[in-house]
Design an enzyme around this catalytic site. Structure first.
Site, PDB file in Angstrom:
ATOM      1  CD  GLN A 298       1.809  -1.054   6.038  1.00  8.49           C
ATOM      2  OE1 GLN A 298       1.987  -1.452   7.181  1.00  8.49           O
ATOM      3  NE2 GLN A 298       2.462  -1.570   5.006  1.00  8.49           N
ATOM      4  N   GLY A 299       1.207   3.409   4.983  1.00  3.15           N
ATOM      5  CA  GLY A 299       1.625   3.920   3.675  1.00  3.15           C
ATOM      6  C   GLY A 299       0.751   5.062   3.184  1.00  3.15           C
TER       7      GLY A 299
ATOM      8  NE  ARG B 163      12.958   3.019  -9.710  1.00  8.40           N
ATOM      9  CZ  ARG B 163      12.272   1.908  -9.529  1.00  8.40           C
ATOM     10  NH1 ARG B 163      12.705   0.769 -10.033  1.00  8.40           N
ATOM     11  NH2 ARG B 163      11.137   1.917  -8.877  1.00  8.40           N
TER      12      ARG B 163
ATOM     13  NE  ARG C 107       8.519  -3.423  -8.692  1.00 13.97           N
ATOM     14  CZ  ARG C 107       9.395  -4.202  -8.050  1.00 13.97           C
ATOM     15  NH1 ARG C 107       9.601  -5.447  -8.451  1.00 13.97           N
ATOM     16  NH2 ARG C 107      10.062  -3.746  -7.006  1.00 13.97           N
TER      17      ARG C 107
ATOM     18  NE  ARG D  76       8.145  -2.693  -3.502  1.00 17.99           N
ATOM     19  CZ  ARG D  76       7.042  -2.151  -2.974  1.00 17.99           C
ATOM     20  NH1 ARG D  76       6.177  -2.924  -2.354  1.00 17.99           N
ATOM     21  NH2 ARG D  76       6.806  -0.853  -3.048  1.00 17.99           N
TER      22      ARG D  76
ATOM     23  CE  LYS E  80      -0.782  -0.660  -8.403  1.00 22.19           C
ATOM     24  NZ  LYS E  80      -1.846  -0.344  -7.442  1.00 22.19           N
TER      25      LYS E  80
ATOM     26  CE1 TYR F  75       2.189  -2.427  -7.849  1.00 25.10           C
ATOM     27  CE2 TYR F  75       3.690  -1.176  -9.244  1.00 25.10           C
ATOM     28  CZ  TYR F  75       2.799  -1.231  -8.178  1.00 25.10           C
ATOM     29  OH  TYR F  75       2.534  -0.099  -7.443  1.00 25.10           O
TER      30      TYR F  75
HETATM   31  P1  NAD Z   1       1.787  -0.465   1.758  1.00 24.40           P
HETATM   32  O1  NAD Z   1       1.954  -1.454   0.656  1.00 24.40           O
HETATM   33  O2  NAD Z   1       2.918  -0.248   2.687  1.00 24.40           O
HETATM   34  O3  NAD Z   1       0.490  -0.855   2.609  1.00 24.40           O
HETATM   35  C1  NAD Z   1      -0.562  -1.481   1.970  1.00 24.40           C
HETATM   36  C2  NAD Z   1      -1.748  -1.653   2.923  1.00 24.40           C
HETATM   37  O4  NAD Z   1      -2.670  -2.468   2.224  1.00 24.40           O
HETATM   38  C3  NAD Z   1      -1.441  -2.356   4.230  1.00 24.40           C
HETATM   39  O5  NAD Z   1      -1.961  -1.605   5.317  1.00 24.40           O
HETATM   40  C4  NAD Z   1      -2.169  -3.686   4.087  1.00 24.40           C
HETATM   41  O6  NAD Z   1      -2.648  -4.222   5.311  1.00 24.40           O
HETATM   42  C5  NAD Z   1      -3.284  -3.325   3.135  1.00 24.40           C
HETATM   43  N1  NAD Z   1      -3.838  -4.472   2.428  1.00 24.40           N
HETATM   44  C6  NAD Z   1      -3.162  -5.507   1.878  1.00 24.40           C
HETATM   45  N2  NAD Z   1      -4.032  -6.402   1.369  1.00 24.40           N
HETATM   46  C7  NAD Z   1      -5.278  -5.904   1.599  1.00 24.40           C
HETATM   47  C8  NAD Z   1      -6.581  -6.379   1.325  1.00 24.40           C
HETATM   48  N3  NAD Z   1      -6.776  -7.560   0.711  1.00 24.40           N
HETATM   49  N4  NAD Z   1      -7.630  -5.617   1.685  1.00 24.40           N
HETATM   50  C9  NAD Z   1      -7.449  -4.446   2.323  1.00 24.40           C
HETATM   51  N5  NAD Z   1      -6.238  -3.940   2.626  1.00 24.40           N
HETATM   52  C10 NAD Z   1      -5.165  -4.680   2.270  1.00 24.40           C
HETATM   53  O7  NAD Z   1       1.302   0.924   1.160  1.00 24.40           O
HETATM   54  P2  NAD Z   1       1.860   1.727  -0.113  1.00 24.40           P
HETATM   55  O8  NAD Z   1       3.270   1.348  -0.435  1.00 24.40           O
HETATM   56  O9  NAD Z   1       1.492   3.125   0.161  1.00 24.40           O
HETATM   57  O10 NAD Z   1       0.990   1.170  -1.326  1.00 24.40           O
HETATM   58  C11 NAD Z   1      -0.368   1.519  -1.461  1.00 24.40           C
HETATM   59  C12 NAD Z   1      -0.738   1.472  -2.918  1.00 24.40           C
HETATM   60  O11 NAD Z   1       0.105   2.345  -3.665  1.00 24.40           O
HETATM   61  C13 NAD Z   1      -0.639   0.114  -3.588  1.00 24.40           C
HETATM   62  O12 NAD Z   1      -1.716  -0.031  -4.507  1.00 24.40           O
HETATM   63  C14 NAD Z   1       0.674   0.208  -4.354  1.00 24.40           C
HETATM   64  O13 NAD Z   1       0.721  -0.653  -5.457  1.00 24.40           O
HETATM   65  C15 NAD Z   1       0.645   1.650  -4.783  1.00 24.40           C
HETATM   66  N6  NAD Z   1       1.935   2.252  -5.132  1.00 24.40           N
HETATM   67  C16 NAD Z   1       2.983   2.177  -4.260  1.00 24.40           C
HETATM   68  C17 NAD Z   1       4.197   2.779  -4.606  1.00 24.40           C
HETATM   69  C18 NAD Z   1       5.378   2.753  -3.670  1.00 24.40           C
HETATM   70  O14 NAD Z   1       6.507   3.004  -4.126  1.00 24.40           O
HETATM   71  N7  NAD Z   1       5.203   2.500  -2.391  1.00 24.40           N
HETATM   72  C19 NAD Z   1       4.318   3.437  -5.837  1.00 24.40           C
HETATM   73  C20 NAD Z   1       3.219   3.507  -6.702  1.00 24.40           C
HETATM   74  C21 NAD Z   1       2.022   2.907  -6.325  1.00 24.40           C
END
Ligand code: NAD
Length: 249
Positions: A15-16, A209, A148, A192, A155, A151
């Site tokens: 996802q995502g 923001r 954060r 969240r 990162k 986090y």
């Molecule tokens: P999300 O958090 O909605 O989905 C994360 C996916 O990771 C899920 O499909 C979940 O099943 C999988 N996952 C969780 N634990 C796992 C594991 N141990 N092994 C394998 N897969 C696992 O997706 P997102 O929000 O697109 O986030 C993806 C990445 O982008 C993350 O590293 C997050 O920190 C980073 N990120 C997100 C944002 C944001 O605003 N959404 C911004 C900057 C960075």
């Protein structure tokens, strides 16, 4: 077809941004290997995109990474996307929270790179270049955000990890960059927001923001990932690239 003939592995592709990247790489002609811990999310992806190869992979499982890498072909591209957002100040972080964040957000990426880099170097002997993309965030060494701390620390470590790999393997055809998105509208962000005391206010606060007046959508981020995995970025390595809608102007 900017990724034609390339084999690209993506973690957290259920996802995502991981899933959106898997689809974007497929559209650009790559053979995509999509992995996640969530079996039903992978099944949905497979149903929607039958040409994508899906595999269960928990990136916190060191043995699983090692044996998975042994079964996989040499990769042209690796996108380490898995990560988790801890909410809280330093006073709220338990030792368990900290270890979990470090293990999922950083150690997993180090292990993935350690396991797949030898094959990627072999592949680069044929093609000239293999590319690793690691998911960092604007919340990192770039900018601090309230609640954060764990986090942002992890990162920031992703940025350092990526620069180290880039420096070590620059002469062996490996490029390694990290990407630093702003706030992206994904299932976990919606989670969240809905778990906040006042979800309507939380949504407004996230948007307030954003200088552009809106959250990022996954389609705002995937072009950078495709670019870094493609040969268009063949002279780009060791960088942390922001896509944040101007939050850090
Ligand atoms: P999300 O958090 O909605 O989905 C994360 C996916 O990771 C899920 O499909 C979940 O099943 C999988 N996952 C969780 N634990 C796992 C594991 N141990 N092994 C394998 N897969 C696992 O997706 P997102 O929000 O697109 O986030 C993806 C990445 O982008 C993350 O590293 C997050 O920190 C980073 N990120 C997100 C944002 C944001 O605003 N959404 C911004 C900057 C960075």
């Amino acid at each position: 077809m900017r990724l034609k003939g390339k084999t690209i592995l993506i973690t957290a592709a259920g996802q995502g941004m991981g899933r959106a990247s898997a689809e974007a790489c497929m559209r650009e002609g790559a053979h995509v290997i999509a992995t996640d811990i969530n079996e039903s999310a992978l099944q949905t992806l497979k149903k929607d995109c039958p040409s994508i190869q899906t595999h269960l992979l928990d990136v916190m499982d060191a043995k699983a990474i090692k044996s998975f890498a042994e079964q996989m072909p040499n990769l042209d591209g690796l996108f380490n996307c898995a990560g988790f957002v801890h909410h809280g100040s330093v006073l709220d972080i338990s030792d368990e929270d900290w270890e979990f964040s470090v293990n999922l957000n950083v150690t997993s990426m180090m292990r993935m790179c350690r396991a797949f880099l030898p094959g990627m170097m072999e592949q680069a002997k044929i093609t000239g270049s293999s590319s690793v993309v690691n998911m960092a965030s604007m919340a990192s060494s770039i900018k601090g955000f309230p609640m954060r701390t764990a986090y942002g620390a992890t990162k920031a470590a992703v940025i350092g990890l990526s620069k180290g790999i880039a420096a070590d393997f620059v002469t062996q055809g490996i490029r390694c960059n990290s990407i630093c998105p702003g706030t992206v509208n994904t299932p976990s962000l919606q989670g969240r927001i809905s778990s906040a005391a006042d979800p309507v206010q939380a949504q407004k606060d996230f948007i307030a923001r954003q200088p552009m007046g809106r959250l990022a959508e996954v389609a705002d981020i995937t072009p950078l990932i495709v670019y870094l995995l493609s040969d268009e970025s063949v002279y780009v390595t060791g960088q942390s690239l922001l896509v944040d809608g101007g939050v850090t102007i």
